[in-house]
Design an enzyme around this catalytic site. Structure first.
Site, PDB file in Angstrom:
ATOM      1  N   CYS A   2       0.834  -1.202   0.000  1.00  0.00           N
ATOM      2  CA  CYS A   2       0.000   0.000   0.000  1.00  0.00           C
ATOM      3  C   CYS A   2       0.871   1.256   0.000  1.00  0.00           C
ATOM      4  O   CYS A   2       2.018   1.241   0.443  1.00  0.00           O
ATOM      5  CB  CYS A   2      -0.875   0.017   1.240  1.00  0.00           C
ATOM      6  SG  CYS A   2      -1.874  -1.460   1.392  1.00  0.00           S
ATOM      7  N   ARG A  27       4.948   0.100  -5.904  1.00  0.00           N
ATOM      8  CA  ARG A  27       4.859  -0.716  -4.700  1.00  0.00           C
ATOM      9  C   ARG A  27       3.848  -1.851  -4.851  1.00  0.00           C
ATOM     10  O   ARG A  27       3.803  -2.750  -4.021  1.00  0.00           O
ATOM     11  CB  ARG A  27       4.489   0.159  -3.497  1.00  0.00           C
ATOM     12  CG  ARG A  27       5.571   1.180  -3.153  1.00  0.00           C
ATOM     13  CD  ARG A  27       5.096   2.124  -2.079  1.00  0.00           C
ATOM     14  NE  ARG A  27       4.966   1.473  -0.792  1.00  0.00           N
ATOM     15  CZ  ARG A  27       5.931   1.366   0.103  1.00  0.00           C
ATOM     16  NH1 ARG A  27       7.122   1.848  -0.168  1.00  0.00           N
ATOM     17  NH2 ARG A  27       5.719   0.794   1.261  1.00  0.00           N
ATOM     18  N   TRP A  75      -3.064  -2.668  -1.487  1.00  0.00           N
ATOM     19  CA  TRP A  75      -2.755  -4.035  -1.885  1.00  0.00           C
ATOM     20  C   TRP A  75      -3.473  -4.916  -0.873  1.00  0.00           C
ATOM     21  O   TRP A  75      -3.143  -4.910   0.304  1.00  0.00           O
ATOM     22  CB  TRP A  75      -1.242  -4.256  -1.835  1.00  0.00           C
ATOM     23  CG  TRP A  75      -0.773  -5.547  -2.425  1.00  0.00           C
ATOM     24  CD1 TRP A  75      -0.604  -5.846  -3.740  1.00  0.00           C
ATOM     25  CD2 TRP A  75      -0.370  -6.716  -1.702  1.00  0.00           C
ATOM     26  NE1 TRP A  75      -0.135  -7.131  -3.879  1.00  0.00           N
ATOM     27  CE2 TRP A  75       0.014  -7.685  -2.650  1.00  0.00           C
ATOM     28  CE3 TRP A  75      -0.309  -7.049  -0.346  1.00  0.00           C
ATOM     29  CZ2 TRP A  75       0.460  -8.954  -2.291  1.00  0.00           C
ATOM     30  CZ3 TRP A  75       0.134  -8.312   0.012  1.00  0.00           C
ATOM     31  CH2 TRP A  75       0.531  -9.245  -0.960  1.00  0.00           C
ATOM     32  N   ASN A 101      -1.509   2.078   6.023  1.00  0.00           N
ATOM     33  CA  ASN A 101      -0.681   0.965   5.539  1.00  0.00           C
ATOM     34  C   ASN A 101      -0.391   0.054   6.721  1.00  0.00           C
ATOM     35  O   ASN A 101      -0.248   0.533   7.855  1.00  0.00           O
ATOM     36  CB  ASN A 101       0.663   1.474   5.003  1.00  0.00           C
ATOM     37  CG  ASN A 101       0.529   2.158   3.668  1.00  0.00           C
ATOM     38  OD1 ASN A 101      -0.568   2.251   3.109  1.00  0.00           O
ATOM     39  ND2 ASN A 101       1.646   2.642   3.161  1.00  0.00           N
ATOM     40  N   GLY A 102      -0.254  -1.236   6.465  1.00  0.00           N
ATOM     41  CA  GLY A 102       0.090  -2.158   7.544  1.00  0.00           C
ATOM     42  C   GLY A 102      -1.101  -3.012   7.930  1.00  0.00           C
ATOM     43  O   GLY A 102      -2.032  -3.189   7.145  1.00  0.00           O
ATOM     44  N   GLU A 482      18.338 -17.047  -9.102  1.00  0.00           N
ATOM     45  CA  GLU A 482      17.894 -15.675  -9.352  1.00  0.00           C
ATOM     46  C   GLU A 482      17.385 -15.517 -10.787  1.00  0.00           C
ATOM     47  O   GLU A 482      16.352 -14.886 -11.020  1.00  0.00           O
ATOM     48  CB  GLU A 482      19.050 -14.706  -9.053  1.00  0.00           C
ATOM     49  CG  GLU A 482      18.766 -13.251  -9.327  1.00  0.00           C
ATOM     50  CD  GLU A 482      17.555 -12.688  -8.587  1.00  0.00           C
ATOM     51  OE1 GLU A 482      17.025 -13.347  -7.680  1.00  0.00           O
ATOM     52  OE2 GLU A 482      17.115 -11.577  -8.947  1.00  0.00           O
ATOM     53  N   LYS A 486      13.616 -14.419 -11.769  1.00  0.00           N
ATOM     54  CA  LYS A 486      13.322 -13.262 -12.635  1.00  0.00           C
ATOM     55  C   LYS A 486      12.365 -13.687 -13.743  1.00  0.00           C
ATOM     56  O   LYS A 486      11.396 -12.985 -14.030  1.00  0.00           O
ATOM     57  CB  LYS A 486      14.596 -12.683 -13.271  1.00  0.00           C
ATOM     58  CG  LYS A 486      15.485 -11.877 -12.377  1.00  0.00           C
ATOM     59  CD  LYS A 486      14.981 -10.516 -11.990  1.00  0.00           C
ATOM     60  CE  LYS A 486      14.190 -10.515 -10.711  1.00  0.00           C
ATOM     61  NZ  LYS A 486      14.853 -10.523  -9.464  1.00  0.00           N
ATOM     62  N   GLU A 489       8.832 -14.415 -12.377  1.00  0.00           N
ATOM     63  CA  GLU A 489       8.182 -13.199 -11.869  1.00  0.00           C
ATOM     64  C   GLU A 489       7.576 -12.348 -12.972  1.00  0.00           C
ATOM     65  O   GLU A 489       6.477 -11.847 -12.838  1.00  0.00           O
ATOM     66  CB  GLU A 489       9.224 -12.296 -11.181  1.00  0.00           C
ATOM     67  CG  GLU A 489       9.472 -12.547  -9.739  1.00  0.00           C
ATOM     68  CD  GLU A 489      10.375 -11.467  -9.156  1.00  0.00           C
ATOM     69  OE1 GLU A 489      11.475 -11.231  -9.693  1.00  0.00           O
ATOM     70  OE2 GLU A 489       9.977 -10.863  -8.155  1.00  0.00           O
ATOM     71  N   HIS A 505      18.727 -36.567 -10.263  1.00  0.00           N
ATOM     72  CA  HIS A 505      17.920 -37.140  -9.178  1.00  0.00           C
ATOM     73  C   HIS A 505      16.450 -36.757  -9.288  1.00  0.00           C
ATOM     74  O   HIS A 505      15.709 -36.924  -8.322  1.00  0.00           O
ATOM     75  CB  HIS A 505      18.495 -36.709  -7.824  1.00  0.00           C
ATOM     76  CG  HIS A 505      19.902 -37.167  -7.616  1.00  0.00           C
ATOM     77  ND1 HIS A 505      20.234 -38.487  -7.402  1.00  0.00           N
ATOM     78  CD2 HIS A 505      21.081 -36.490  -7.655  1.00  0.00           C
ATOM     79  CE1 HIS A 505      21.547 -38.606  -7.299  1.00  0.00           C
ATOM     80  NE2 HIS A 505      22.094 -37.391  -7.447  1.00  0.00           N
ATOM     81  N   LYS A 604       6.353  -4.725  -4.520  1.00  0.00           N
ATOM     82  CA  LYS A 604       7.773  -4.414  -4.374  1.00  0.00           C
ATOM     83  C   LYS A 604       8.230  -4.663  -2.937  1.00  0.00           C
ATOM     84  O   LYS A 604       9.316  -5.170  -2.709  1.00  0.00           O
ATOM     85  CB  LYS A 604       8.019  -2.944  -4.763  1.00  0.00           C
ATOM     86  CG  LYS A 604       9.468  -2.492  -4.665  1.00  0.00           C
ATOM     87  CD  LYS A 604      10.305  -3.091  -5.767  1.00  0.00           C
ATOM     88  CE  LYS A 604      11.759  -2.674  -5.694  1.00  0.00           C
ATOM     89  NZ  LYS A 604      12.601  -3.580  -6.516  1.00  0.00           N
TER      90      LYS A 604
HETATM   91  C1  AGP Z   1      12.584  -9.537  -6.311  1.00  0.00           C
HETATM   92  O1  AGP Z   1      12.561  -9.531  -7.705  1.00  0.00           O
HETATM   93  C2  AGP Z   1      11.315  -9.830  -5.705  1.00  0.00           C
HETATM   94  N1  AGP Z   1      10.341  -8.888  -6.085  1.00  0.00           N
HETATM   95  C3  AGP Z   1      11.276 -10.254  -4.256  1.00  0.00           C
HETATM   96  O2  AGP Z   1      11.681 -11.576  -4.223  1.00  0.00           O
HETATM   97  C4  AGP Z   1      12.112  -9.452  -3.230  1.00  0.00           C
HETATM   98  O3  AGP Z   1      13.468  -9.671  -3.448  1.00  0.00           O
HETATM   99  C5  AGP Z   1      11.706  -9.878  -1.813  1.00  0.00           C
HETATM  100  O4  AGP Z   1      10.365  -9.566  -1.604  1.00  0.00           O
HETATM  101  C6  AGP Z   1      12.573  -9.269  -0.737  1.00  0.00           C
HETATM  102  O5  AGP Z   1      12.452  -7.884  -0.690  1.00  0.00           O
HETATM  103  P1  AGP Z   1      13.461  -7.014   0.142  1.00  0.00           P
HETATM  104  O6  AGP Z   1      14.801  -7.192  -0.451  1.00  0.00           O
HETATM  105  O7  AGP Z   1      12.937  -5.609   0.036  1.00  0.00           O
HETATM  106  O8  AGP Z   1      13.421  -7.523   1.555  1.00  0.00           O
END
Ligand code: AGP
Length: 609
Positions: A2, A27, A75, A101-102, A482, A486, A489, A505, A604
């Site tokens: 949010c 966000r 969100w 927020n929260g 990673e 990516k 995602e 395996h 985010k």
């Molecule tokens: C990264 O591409 C992701 N959106 C997600 O995995 C992110 O790295 C994760 O939520 C951790 O966020 P932070 O580094 O702000 O703690």
């Protein structure tokens, strides 16, 4: 997650609030809304979906003339995305409006008791209880009513409140969720993140935990929960509004991929001086304390966790210290063996990820020393740690982390070298040689990005494939994890990332004629073993897309496609080998027509556990 923006001043605020919300889009959100004080009454406009839907609702004369207002992107956590659940929320009489927020953890009890007292709720959200609490406690003094409301609620939150009888006044409060004040001339802003007001002012005050703020067009007063005034410095942020924009690139993610050499150089700047050694001045944990460390425990989520995985190799290799690692959301449910000689490192780009924060707090309560590696100054992680090592990647807006990831890897490499220096596990000349090489990587990366042409061509050939397997060994494994994250995602293509030796395996059963298998096969002590795994893949007629070290011509005969990266020593190679995988994911997602900056369902900053 949010986002909050609030304005008080002389200008019509509808557009200011709307533009602020645009800057918070990164966000992640699923509904949005504004409330403004207009002609002595609070007007509310909300919409489900993206900000274009809100803009439609705002067309026309509504909300003009107003110079006090709140905006919010939501969100969904409590209650599905709907107009009723979107913020702002109102009290029963429509005199009070709030954005939050929260999470209010005790909202069900509060809601039940407020209902019993006659309050009528219009949403399923936890946030609405705050509007009704303020209404309940309001006796002509909004600040006192907010203060009383805070004492009733538990959870973590940041919120702002306006009242129709208090033109020009916004009251804000925070507990564990960010809230910042943008200080202007004859006007002021409150927001959950700086970009929301960056085009209007760069003078910022940070609200601390368990603090309130009273903002009018001409003043900002920060208070503790006893309502005692607190001094707070105004900081001028160096980001300009342009930094929050795309800077000529078609997406934030692409811009951020291309900003990586600078992010890396900034993160290393001043920490590896020409005269030798590693200097980590802001690390407030003393060298004496660090020398006593017998275990490093890395906790993080998502991409930050993958940086931690690279960290395990360099910490073991250079600092010869035992390393454990866990995703933060699991760490808390284990019974971790920690002591004052354990260094727990919480890695978080945002410094606000709920799972990582909980893990760091738990570690601290168990007596460990806690270090935060984060990109955001003043973030909660910096408050929950004994020491901080900042990445200096600048603002990252794309939901998929890129430049902050390479900056995190560099920060952990700096930490590992620093520990090696303190613990005498590497001779000084070797530390200096690694430092020299590390300083050269931003330039190597720049050269690579300037001439990169292969990833797009490969993406064109494979973007319609339904599945990708990623394989790597040693420091190549976190790079694969990673790269696979990516791709899933931003393109929604299912991926698996595996230790190459584990393929036989299980995952080998997934391979079929032409299945794309991305293999990180850089030169190093595991290279020959990786080649054996490539042979296993080829024997199943799958297609190998290799990431390899420049000059390795032999790998062309083993792979359908090769993405070459500049040569470095093995421990530094993840800084470079992750870049072609970011680009491959990026181009595939673009070719599939996906929104790479705001992938579906993702936020985010994940501020819920
Ligand atoms: C990264 O591409 C992701 N959106 C997600 O995995 C992110 O790295 C994760 O939520 C951790 O966020 P932070 O580094 O702000 O703690």
């Amino acid at each position: 997650m949010c986002g909050i923006i609030a304005y008080t001043g002389q200008r019509q605020c509808k557009d200011l609030l709307y533009q602020g919300l645009r800057k918070l889009e990164y966000r992640g959100y699923d509904s949005a809304g504004l409330s403004v004080l207009s002609d002595g009454r609070i007007e509310l406009v909300r919409a489900v979906g993206n900000l274009d839907s809100l803009e439609q609702e705002l067309r026309g004369d509504g909300c003009t003339g107003a110079s006090l207002g709140l905006g919010h992107t939501r969100w969904a956590t409590h209650g599905r995305p709907s107009t009723e659940n979107a913020h702002p929320h109102l009290d029963c009489d429509g005199k009070i409006s709030i954005v939050l927020n929260g999470i209010i953890e005790n909202y069900q009890e509060l809601r039940a008791s407020l209902k019993a007292e006659g309050h009528e709720f219009t949403s399923e959200t936890d946030a609405e209880v705050v509007a009704h609490l303020v209404e309940k406690f309001y006796e002509g003094d909004l600040v006192a009513a907010v203060r009383k409301s805070i004492s009733e609620i538990s959870g973590h939150f940041a919120f702002c409140v306006i009242h129709k009888d208090h033109g020009g006044l916004i009251v804000g409060a925070r507990k564990e969720c960010p809230l910042l004040i943008g200080v202007g001339k004859g006007e002021n802003f409150i927001a959950s993140a700086i970009p929301a007001f960056l085009s209007e002012t760069r003078d910022v005050m940070v609200l601390g935990d368990d603090e309130m703020v009273v903002v009018t067009p001409d003043g900002v007063q920060i208070l503790d929960l006893e309502l005692q005034p607190l001094d707070r410095e105004v900081t001028r942020v160096s980001w300009d509004a342009e930094a929050a924009e795309k800077g000529g690139y078609e997406t934030f993610m692409r811009k951020e991929i291309y900003e990586q050499p600078g992010a890396l150089a900034d993160t290393l700047a001043g920490r590896l001086p020409d005269e030798g050694g590693v200097v980590l001045e802001e690390l407030t944990i003393s060298a004496e304390d660090l020398a006593k460390i017998d275990k490093v425990y890395l906790v993080a989520c998502g991409t930050s966790y993958h940086a931690g995985l690279v960290g395990r190799y360099v910490l073991e290799n250079w600092a010869r210290v035992a390393v454990e690692l866990d995703v933060a959301s699991e760490f808390r449910y284990r019974d971790p063996v920690l002591s004052p000689s354990t260094l727990v490192v919480g890695i978080s780009q945002s410094g606000e990820t709920a799972d990582t924060l909980v893990a760091m707090r738990q570690a601290r309560s168990l007596g460990a020393k806690v270090l935060a590696i984060t990109n955001i100054m003043g973030s909660q992680a910096t408050r929950d740690a004994d020491g901080v090592l900042y990445t200096r990647a600048g603002l990252e807006i794309g939901v998929a982390a890129t430049k902050t990831h390479v900056a995190q890897i560099a920060a952990i490499q700096l930490l590992a070298l620093y520990l090696a220096q303190i613990r005498n596990t590497l001779p000084a000349d070797e530390i200096d040689a690694i430092a020299r090489e590390l300083r050269s990587v931003p330039e190597l990366m720049r050269g690579y990005l300037d001439n990169e042409a292969t990833a797009h061509e490969i993406a064109k050939r494979y973007y319609q494939q339904p599945f990708f397997l990623y394989l790597g060994r040693g420091v190549g494994l976190p790079v694969c994890l990673e790269g696979a994250l990516k791709l899933k995602e931003i393109s929604y293509i299912p991926t698996e990332a595996y230790a190459a030796g584990e393929m036989k395996h299980g995952p080998i059963a997934l391979l079929d004629q032409g299945s794309p298998v991305v293999v990180v096969a850089n030169d190093g002590h595991v290279y020959e073993k990786v080649v054996s795994n490539i042979e296993e893949v080829r024997a199943r007629d799958a297609s190998v897309i290799a990431v390899a070290t420049e000059g390795n011509e032999g790998i062309r005969t083993l792979s359908e496609d090769v993405m070459y990266i500049p040569r470095t020593s093995e421990m530094l190679s993840p800084l470079l080998s992750v870049v072609p995988l970011q680009l491959l994911a990026y181009y595939i997602a673009q070719l599939k027509g996906c929104n790479v900056d705001q992938p579906r369902n993702l936020a985010k900053t994940v501020t819920v556990e």
